[in-house]
Scaffold this motif. Structure first.
Motif, PDB file in Angstrom:
ATOM      1  N   SER A 148       0.829  -1.206   0.000  1.00  0.00           N
ATOM      2  CA  SER A 148       0.000   0.000   0.000  1.00  0.00           C
ATOM      3  C   SER A 148       0.863   1.255   0.000  1.00  0.00           C
ATOM      4  O   SER A 148       0.539   2.249  -0.680  1.00  0.00           O
ATOM      5  CB  SER A 148      -0.925  -0.008   1.226  1.00  0.00           C
ATOM      6  N   LYS A 149       1.945   1.244   0.782  1.00  0.00           N
ATOM      7  CA  LYS A 149       2.815   2.410   0.838  1.00  0.00           C
ATOM      8  C   LYS A 149       3.511   2.634  -0.501  1.00  0.00           C
ATOM      9  O   LYS A 149       3.706   3.789  -0.933  1.00  0.00           O
ATOM     10  CB  LYS A 149       3.836   2.229   1.959  1.00  0.00           C
ATOM     11  N   ALA A 150       3.873   1.552  -1.211  1.00  0.00           N
ATOM     12  CA  ALA A 150       4.513   1.688  -2.522  1.00  0.00           C
ATOM     13  C   ALA A 150       3.521   2.237  -3.552  1.00  0.00           C
ATOM     14  O   ALA A 150       3.876   3.099  -4.379  1.00  0.00           O
ATOM     15  CB  ALA A 150       5.054   0.335  -2.971  1.00  0.00           C
ATOM     16  N   TYR A 151       2.280   1.768  -3.498  1.00  0.00           N
ATOM     17  CA  TYR A 151       1.257   2.266  -4.427  1.00  0.00           C
ATOM     18  C   TYR A 151       0.968   3.741  -4.169  1.00  0.00           C
ATOM     19  O   TYR A 151       0.815   4.537  -5.105  1.00  0.00           O
ATOM     20  CB  TYR A 151      -0.014   1.436  -4.273  1.00  0.00           C
ATOM     21  N   GLN A 152       0.945   4.121  -2.882  1.00  0.00           N
ATOM     22  CA  GLN A 152       0.698   5.509  -2.537  1.00  0.00           C
ATOM     23  C   GLN A 152       1.836   6.405  -2.991  1.00  0.00           C
ATOM     24  O   GLN A 152       1.624   7.540  -3.420  1.00  0.00           O
ATOM     25  CB  GLN A 152       0.507   5.617  -1.023  1.00  0.00           C
ATOM     26  N   ALA A 153       3.079   5.897  -2.898  1.00  0.00           N
ATOM     27  CA  ALA A 153       4.227   6.706  -3.297  1.00  0.00           C
ATOM     28  C   ALA A 153       4.263   6.958  -4.791  1.00  0.00           C
ATOM     29  O   ALA A 153       4.871   7.942  -5.240  1.00  0.00           O
ATOM     30  CB  ALA A 153       5.517   6.008  -2.860  1.00  0.00           C
ATOM     31  N   LEU A 154       3.600   6.118  -5.585  1.00  0.00           N
ATOM     32  CA  LEU A 154       3.638   6.279  -7.037  1.00  0.00           C
ATOM     33  C   LEU A 154       2.378   6.922  -7.599  1.00  0.00           C
ATOM     34  O   LEU A 154       2.368   7.335  -8.776  1.00  0.00           O
ATOM     35  CB  LEU A 154       3.851   4.922  -7.702  1.00  0.00           C
ATOM     36  N   THR A 155       1.328   7.039  -6.788  1.00  0.00           N
ATOM     37  CA  THR A 155       0.067   7.583  -7.302  1.00  0.00           C
ATOM     38  C   THR A 155      -0.311   8.897  -6.636  1.00  0.00           C
ATOM     39  O   THR A 155      -0.834   9.800  -7.293  1.00  0.00           O
ATOM     40  CB  THR A 155      -1.057   6.553  -7.102  1.00  0.00           C
ATOM     41  N   ASP A 156      -0.054   9.039  -5.323  1.00  0.00           N
ATOM     42  CA  ASP A 156      -0.411  10.272  -4.619  1.00  0.00           C
ATOM     43  C   ASP A 156       0.690  11.308  -4.837  1.00  0.00           C
ATOM     44  O   ASP A 156       1.884  11.001  -4.719  1.00  0.00           O
ATOM     45  CB  ASP A 156      -0.587   9.978  -3.124  1.00  0.00           C
ATOM     46  N   ASP A 157       0.261  12.567  -5.132  1.00  0.00           N
ATOM     47  CA  ASP A 157       1.242  13.610  -5.455  1.00  0.00           C
ATOM     48  C   ASP A 157       2.104  13.979  -4.248  1.00  0.00           C
ATOM     49  O   ASP A 157       3.332  14.144  -4.359  1.00  0.00           O
ATOM     50  CB  ASP A 157       0.504  14.850  -5.985  1.00  0.00           C
ATOM     51  N   VAL A 158       1.482  14.108  -3.060  1.00  0.00           N
ATOM     52  CA  VAL A 158       2.245  14.495  -1.857  1.00  0.00           C
ATOM     53  C   VAL A 158       3.213  13.379  -1.451  1.00  0.00           C
ATOM     54  O   VAL A 158       4.393  13.614  -1.131  1.00  0.00           O
ATOM     55  CB  VAL A 158       1.285  14.835  -0.703  1.00  0.00           C
ATOM     56  N   ALA A 159       2.716  12.130  -1.469  1.00  0.00           N
ATOM     57  CA  ALA A 159       3.579  11.002  -1.096  1.00  0.00           C
ATOM     58  C   ALA A 159       4.707  10.826  -2.109  1.00  0.00           C
ATOM     59  O   ALA A 159       5.849  10.486  -1.734  1.00  0.00           O
ATOM     60  CB  ALA A 159       2.746   9.726  -1.005  1.00  0.00           C
ATOM     61  N   LYS A 160       4.392  11.084  -3.386  1.00  0.00           N
ATOM     62  CA  LYS A 160       5.414  10.955  -4.413  1.00  0.00           C
ATOM     63  C   LYS A 160       6.500  12.008  -4.238  1.00  0.00           C
ATOM     64  O   LYS A 160       7.700  11.735  -4.395  1.00  0.00           O
ATOM     65  CB  LYS A 160       4.762  11.067  -5.788  1.00  0.00           C
ATOM     66  N   GLU A 161       6.094  13.251  -3.848  1.00  0.00           N
ATOM     67  CA  GLU A 161       7.078  14.305  -3.621  1.00  0.00           C
ATOM     68  C   GLU A 161       7.966  13.981  -2.406  1.00  0.00           C
ATOM     69  O   GLU A 161       9.180  14.217  -2.431  1.00  0.00           O
ATOM     70  CB  GLU A 161       6.341  15.628  -3.417  1.00  0.00           C
ATOM     71  N   ASN A 162       7.321  13.456  -1.341  1.00  0.00           N
ATOM     72  CA  ASN A 162       8.124  13.074  -0.155  1.00  0.00           C
ATOM     73  C   ASN A 162       9.114  11.947  -0.475  1.00  0.00           C
ATOM     74  O   ASN A 162      10.257  11.934   0.018  1.00  0.00           O
ATOM     75  CB  ASN A 162       7.206  12.630   0.981  1.00  0.00           C
ATOM     76  N   TYR A 163       8.677  11.018  -1.306  1.00  0.00           N
ATOM     77  CA  TYR A 163       9.578   9.912  -1.662  1.00  0.00           C
ATOM     78  C   TYR A 163      10.764  10.405  -2.474  1.00  0.00           C
ATOM     79  O   TYR A 163      11.901   9.965  -2.272  1.00  0.00           O
ATOM     80  CB  TYR A 163       8.795   8.849  -2.433  1.00  0.00           C
ATOM     81  N   GLU A 164      10.482  11.342  -3.409  1.00  0.00           N
ATOM     82  CA  GLU A 164      11.578  11.846  -4.223  1.00  0.00           C
ATOM     83  C   GLU A 164      12.567  12.684  -3.405  1.00  0.00           C
ATOM     84  O   GLU A 164      13.762  12.706  -3.698  1.00  0.00           O
ATOM     85  CB  GLU A 164      11.005  12.683  -5.378  1.00  0.00           C
ATOM     86  N   LYS A 165      12.052  13.413  -2.369  1.00  0.00           N
ATOM     87  CA  LYS A 165      12.939  14.252  -1.556  1.00  0.00           C
ATOM     88  C   LYS A 165      13.654  13.463  -0.454  1.00  0.00           C
ATOM     89  O   LYS A 165      14.856  13.617  -0.242  1.00  0.00           O
ATOM     90  CB  LYS A 165      12.135  15.394  -0.931  1.00  0.00           C
ATOM     91  N   TYR A 166      12.903  12.653   0.293  1.00  0.00           N
ATOM     92  CA  TYR A 166      13.441  12.033   1.510  1.00  0.00           C
ATOM     93  C   TYR A 166      13.583  10.521   1.422  1.00  0.00           C
ATOM     94  O   TYR A 166      14.083   9.895   2.349  1.00  0.00           O
ATOM     95  CB  TYR A 166      12.533  12.369   2.696  1.00  0.00           C
TER      96      TYR A 166
END
Length: 761
Positions: A148-166
């Motif tokens: 679920s966390k991986a799907y959220q990191a690739l679909t949600d804009d805020v989660a995707k931005e956090n993944y790319e930064k941190y």
């Protein structure tokens, strides 16, 4: 940092890291140091070793000295192997820990390539969620949360931005602090057990271990000798200042290390009641009826009888008294060294007037004699040739009929065919074994050099100066003497002080061609009166000399009363020579330099003085470097051939300075324990306080071999101490400070020993 809360490790992951690091820190050096290694036997060394029956028996004794050596080796290996197995297990467990954010890769979790579209990502998520959902039989809650966390990191804009930064879809993580111990340690149910363990370790086990160690250590000196034994040595040495060898053996046998009440290693058997009296009947001059305590106690008589049997090489029962012999003989070298130290301390105390009796030089030398005779199992009056294997009294009897050989050096200098002819009763194997052992015995080149280091003129000894005698020892093998008859025989130590004193007087009289005048000791108190009947009047042809008044204090570092051989003619001749030399030197300096020859001479003199200064500086630097090297002194030298000593023994030596005429010790015996090839030792003492020619003796004694002792005569021409300077250019002050000049004049008028001597003269 202030708001952080420390928590115990709930999952146990960090605790495994802590245990893994701690175990590796202990296990690696333990393995390197304690892993049993089998010694590689050098075949060439085995061939050089003695193959006599006594040495072979000693090898068996050494092999059986540690009966649990094999079991101990197996236990150590097993413990180390188990430790490494535990280390590997912990390493495997740590490698299996899966931390959530350690390597979070959403594409890998969803099994899609990084170039996948949103439709492909959503399709992969639905497909995997049907398998990993917790409600399914194949479900896994932890894996579904990661999905679920991986799907959220690739679909949600805020989660995707956090993944790319941190690197984490939840954003930056907060820093946390914890303790790498499991939480069950502080749980209420286990508190009683944890506190009990702490109390047992820190309040019972550790204080008990420290107390046991302290109680055992305070009973022993630095050389692992009981303090009660040292006190007993002080008592008997003070009671018997002139101690004979057999008396010293009695005191040595009374050491409390041989008493079961002070040493639990001592074994007392019921069979001793029969075997010890039977052994005593075989030994003459044992003095078993002595009434002194503790010399009359049973343990002392038993140890004395065993030592006498050891020195007489009487075979003992291998199951009882032979084991006692090995136990007693092992401890003797340390006890003898302690006895020598006690004698020296009493000598220093006697010089300081703290004890009334001064132990004689024979006392300390008889203590030193005990070490080689015990290690070789041989009385001191026996032939030193009996230290060689296969030789017996019968062989020496037939050998002396053809040629009288007194010591090992004379035997080594015989030609091979002559020595083989003397030992023709022995087989070729036995003869080769004898020569092999003889060739490895020590041959010491013993030389001395005397100087006054802290003085401007190091070669002139003045009254009261600190004299430094540098003893140089160079060790060679005895095989260098085989067949060489040109090497002079080493001068052994003479035990008869009277004969030696007479010989020294004759030599001094022949060399100086003067009538010897006996002068009172430079350190001893002057005797009042002289009313005894045995007093001798001075001869008419001898000049009467007034003796300076002796002071009440004596220098503790210096040593003994000595007899001087000097006359007024010698002193006047020496003074005239010194004046003539000074006059010539002053004439040369007073003449102005004229011509090239004078300039060349002056340049050569200056260059020679510079060279002397450089040599003196280099010598001083070498001495300082040597002092630094001697801070850690080794105790390894060369192995001693001693088949009757139940342990391996290294060659050690004593060197000291004494006065044979007054039978006193001048310097502390220096124990040389690291003589491999060459060593230098410095012995220091205070020169006599009155001018004259003094004769001292520098001695070298072996603690392992008989017949290896040497001595050399040291003659000191003590000059009168110069008067202290009262005027010097550096002391000239300006006119504005007249009061300092007055103080200087007052300080220069103090009374010295030299002024007393001048007034007395």
């Amino acid at each position: 940092m202030a708001g952080q809360k420390f928590q115990y490790d709930e999952s146990g992951g960090t605790f495994y890291y802590f245990v893994l690091s701690f175990l590796a820190l202990i296990l690696i050096p333990t393995t390197i140091y304690y892993w049993p290694r089998k010694k590689k036997e050098d075949l060439s060394k085995l061939k050089e070793e003695c193959q006599c029956p006594d040495c072979l028996k000693k090898k068996i004794i050494l092999a059986n000295a540690e009966p649990y050596r094999t079991l101990k080796s197996v236990v150590i290996k097993l413990a180390i192997v188990l430790g490494w197995a535990l280390l590997l297990f912990l390493t495997y467990r740590v490698s299996q820990f899966d931390y959530e954010m350690a390597s979070f890769d959403p594409f890998e979790i969803l099994n899609v390539p990084p170039t996948a579209t949103q439709a492909e990502i959503k399709k992969a998520y639905y497909k995997l969620s049907k398998v990993l959902h917790p409600d399914k039989e194949t479900g896994d809650e932890k894996s579904f949360m990661m999905l679920s966390k991986a799907y959220q990191a690739l679909t949600d804009d805020v989660a995707k931005e956090n993944y790319e930064k941190y690197g984490n879809p939840d954003g930056p993580g907060a820093m946390s602090f914890g303790i790498a111990l499991p939480s069950w340690i502080v749980e209420k149910e286990n508190s009683v057990w944890v506190l009990g363990l702490y109390g047992l370790v820190f309040m019972v086990a550790m204080p008990s271990a420290v107390g046991i160690w302290w109680y055992r250590s305070i009973r022993f000196s630095g050389d692992k000798v009981l303090l009660d034994t040292s006190q007993m040595y002080f008592y008997f040495i003070h009671k018997t200042p002139h101690m004979l060898l057999k008396r010293a053996l009695m005191v040595l046998a009374a050491s409390l290390e041989f008493d079961k009440r002070h040493n639990s290693q001592v074994v007392e058997r019921q069979s001793d009641n029969d075997e010890v009296p039977a052994l005593i009947r075989q030994l003459p001059n044992l003095n078993e009826k002595c009434k002194e305590h503790p010399l009359c106690r049973m343990y002392s008589i038993k140890a004395r009888a065993i030592l006498h049997a050891h020195l007489s090489r009487i075979p003992l029962n291998p199951e009882t008294l032979e084991r006692d012999r090995q136990f007693i003989v092992k401890k003797c070298p340390y006890l003898v060294q302690e006895m020598v130290s006690c004698v020296h301390q009493l000598v220093m105390m006697a010089y300081a007037r703290r004890v009334p009796r001064l132990p004689s030089i024979e006392t300390i030398e008889n203590c030193m004699k005990m070490s080689p005779i015990i290690i070789q199992g041989l009385w001191d009056y026996k032939s030193p040739l009996l230290q060689l294997p296969h030789l017996t009294e019968d062989h020496l009897y037939f050998m002396n009929k053809k040629r009288h050989v007194k010591n090992l050096q004379q035997f080594a200098q015989l030609k091979p065919e002559e020595s083989r002819m003397l030992l023709k009763n022995l087989s070729d194997f036995e003869y080769e074994n004898i020569m092999r052992v003889l060739g490895k015995m020590p041959l010491i080149d013993f030389s001395i050099r005397c100087e006054v280091i802290d003085d401007e003129n190091t070669n002139v000894v003045t009254a009261g100066a600190i004299v430094t005698v540098t003893v140089t020892l160079e060790r060679k093998d005895m095989k260098t003497l085989f067949g060489d008859t040109k090497v002079p025989e080493k001068q052994g130590i003479k035990d008869d002080a009277n004969e030696e004193a007479a010989g020294d007087d004759d030599e001094a009289g022949a060399a100086a061609a003067v009538v010897p005048v006996k002068k009172p000791s430079a350190w001893s108190k002057s005797r009042k009166g002289g009313k005894g009947k045995g007093g001798k009047k001075p001869a008419n042809n001898q000049k009467k000399r007034t003796q300076p008044k002796q002071t009440a204090t004596a220098a503790a570092a210096a040593a003994a009363s000595v007899s001087t051989v000097s006359t007024a003619d010698e002193q006047t001749a020496a003074n005239s020579e010194a004046e003539s030399d000074a006059g010539e030197h002053s004439d040369v300096e007073s003449v102005p330099a004229s011509g090239s020859e004078d300039e060349d001479k002056q340049n050569k003199n200056n260059s020679s003085l510079d060279d002397d200064d450089d040599e003196e500086w280099e010598r001083l630097q070498a001495k300082l470097n040597k002092r630094e090297r001697l801070e850690g002194k080794s105790r390894m030298s060369h192995t001693v051939h001693c088949p009757f000593f139940p342990e391996e023994k290294q060659e050690y030596w004593w060197t000291y300075i004494c006065d044979r005429k007054s039978r006193t010790l001048l310097t502390a015996p220096y124990h040389v324990t690291n003589l491999v090839e060459k060593e230098e030792i410095q012995l220091k003492f205070t020169a006599p306080r009155w001018p004259g020619v003094y004769t001292f003796t520098v001695c070298l004694r072996s603690d392992s071999y008989l017949g290896m002792d040497q001595q050399q005569e040291l003659k000191l021409d003590v000059q009168k101490a110069p008067a202290p300077p009262t005027d010097h250019p550096q002391w000239d002050l300006s006119e504005s400070e007249p009061e300092h000049n007055d103080q200087q004049e007052n300080l220069s008028d103090y009374t010295t020993d030299t002024s007393d001597e001048e007034n007395s003269d």
